[in-house]
Write an enzyme that holds these catalytic residues in place. Structure first.
Site, mmCIF file in Angstrom:
data_model
loop_
_atom_site.group_PDB
_atom_site.id
_atom_site.type_symbol
_atom_site.label_atom_id
_atom_site.label_comp_id
_atom_site.label_asym_id
_atom_site.label_seq_id
_atom_site.Cartn_x
_atom_site.Cartn_y
_atom_site.Cartn_z
ATOM 1 N N HIS A 1 -0.944 6.713 4.238
ATOM 2 C CA HIS A 1 -2.064 6.397 3.334
ATOM 3 C C HIS A 1 -2.916 7.619 3.011
ATOM 4 O O HIS A 1 -3.735 7.565 2.087
ATOM 5 C CB HIS A 1 -2.973 5.319 3.940
ATOM 6 C CG HIS A 1 -2.308 3.986 4.100
ATOM 7 N ND1 HIS A 1 -1.683 3.346 3.057
ATOM 8 C CD2 HIS A 1 -2.181 3.178 5.186
ATOM 9 C CE1 HIS A 1 -1.188 2.185 3.497
ATOM 10 N NE2 HIS A 1 -1.464 2.064 4.778
ATOM 11 N N ASP B 1 4.958 -2.784 11.208
ATOM 12 C CA ASP B 1 4.100 -3.929 10.891
ATOM 13 C C ASP B 1 4.765 -4.998 10.025
ATOM 14 O O ASP B 1 4.157 -6.051 9.821
ATOM 15 C CB ASP B 1 2.743 -3.474 10.318
ATOM 16 C CG ASP B 1 2.825 -2.303 9.373
ATOM 17 O OD1 ASP B 1 3.940 -1.978 8.912
ATOM 18 O OD2 ASP B 1 1.769 -1.708 9.069
HETATM 19 ZN ZN LIG Z 1 1.193 -0.380 7.678
#
Ligand SMILES: [Zn+2]
Length: 336
Positions: free
Chosen positions: A122, A245
């Site tokens: 990110h 995840d």
């Molecule tokens: Zn993630």
């Protein structure tokens, strides 16, 4: 050839704070599962990234802003914290990716896994975001390019879209970015229509997904979309933003991938990379179910070390729809 594992105690000293999902216990769970290694896997030693290596993917202003926060607590965005050990951890995490690329290009190992914290995908060129300080996979890809690899492919199977990585490379053809992710979802980017810009048109491949995709869906995404794109691109190196995840028990992800599902994804990438003669390097991103994370990483390491995995490709109707939408979006770029 063996698989090379890199980690460092510095990664345990990055602590975003009580109750934060990106906890040092994530890495402890992985290390517990790897107390004994499968035959064919071995530990190596990660170096720090140099500032010029980091600055291939970041503004010097961003690098120096984080450097000034070394040894301190800081909140960079509502999700992204620094503790006194975070800058050292971030520099070593980026360096683990660089170290892994060097080892793979020297053919010291056919594959490897950098088990790092903080994660990276990110992080944007000029700022930290979403638990990420430096874009580890982006820095590793830039290092491979600077080392003479003509084409680098980055596959991002984290449940979140790797906005930072896409933005680093979306206007270039020399680094392919292919991401499977839940959509719409954090961070908001990653629609199938985002396909790269200018000379990078076609070299960003987004596979946006509904929630609750399982092993059969992901197996089909990798068979029908990921493998053919990689085979056509013929990369000299395959890097993976390996987030866990999408795991069935993950508190953030909402997907249904099992330990075996991740092992099957790793096996598919190992096979398609080998067909291009490319080494394969995984870098840890997210994954917040502590037990599932450790066990899933262990299964991937077993596959990298020569083990096998049960690959399912029985997509659900919604998974098949997702494949059809990506095929439609990629007409003119890839034969899928
Ligand atoms: Zn993630």
């Amino acid at each position: 050839m063996s698989t090379l594992l890199l980690t460092d105690d510095l990664f345990l000293a990055h602590d975003p704070g009580e109750g934060h999902p990106e906890t040092p216990d994530r890495l402890r769970s992985i290390l517990h599962e790897l107390e004994s290694l499968p035959e064919g896997a071995r530990w190596g030693t990660a170096r720090d990234a140099t500032k010029p290596q980091v600055a291939r993917a970041h503004t010097l202003a961003h690098v120096e802003a984080l450097e000034r926060l070394a040894g301190r607590h800081a909140e960079l965005d509502p999700d992204t914290m620094m503790s006194p050990g975070s800058y050292a951890a971030a520099l070593r995490a980026a360096g683990a990716g660089v170290t892994l690329v060097d080892a793979l290009l020297k053919r010291e190992a056919a594959s490897g896994f950098a088990l790092v914290r903080p994660p990276g995908h990110h992080a944007e060129r000029d700022r930290a975001m979403g638990f990420c300080l430096f874009n580890n996979v982006g820095i590793a890809a830039e290092h491979a390019r600077a080392s003479g690899v003509e084409r680098v492919a980055i596959v991002d199977w984290d449940v979140h879209h790797g906005n930072g990585t896409q933005h680093l490379f979306e206007d270039r053809a020399d680094v392919l970015f292919l991401s499977t992710h839940r959509f719409p979802f954090y961070p908001g980017t990653g629609a199938a229509t985002e396909k790269g810009v200018g000379p990078g048109a076609g070299f960003t491949v987004n596979v946006p997904l509904p929630a609750a995709m399982g092993d059969g869906d992901y197996g089909a995404f990798f068979r029908d979309l990921v493998s053919p794109v990689l085979a056509a691109y013929r990369p000299g190196l395959v890097l993976v933003s390996a987030g866990f995840d999408p795991y069935v028990g993950d508190p953030l992800g909402g997907m249904r991938v099992s330990e075996e599902g991740f092992a099957a994804m790793a096996l598919t990438l190992k096979q398609v990379a080998a067909e291009s003669g490319a080494p394969l390097g995984l870098l840890l991103e997210g994954g917040y179910d502590l037990g599932g994370l450790g066990r899933s990483v262990r299964r991937c390491v077993e596959v990298l070390a020569g083990g096998t995995a049960q690959t399912r490709t029985d997509a659900s109707p919604r998974g098949a729809d997702a494949i059809a939408q990506v095929r439609a979006a990629q007409i003119g770029h890839w034969r899928l």
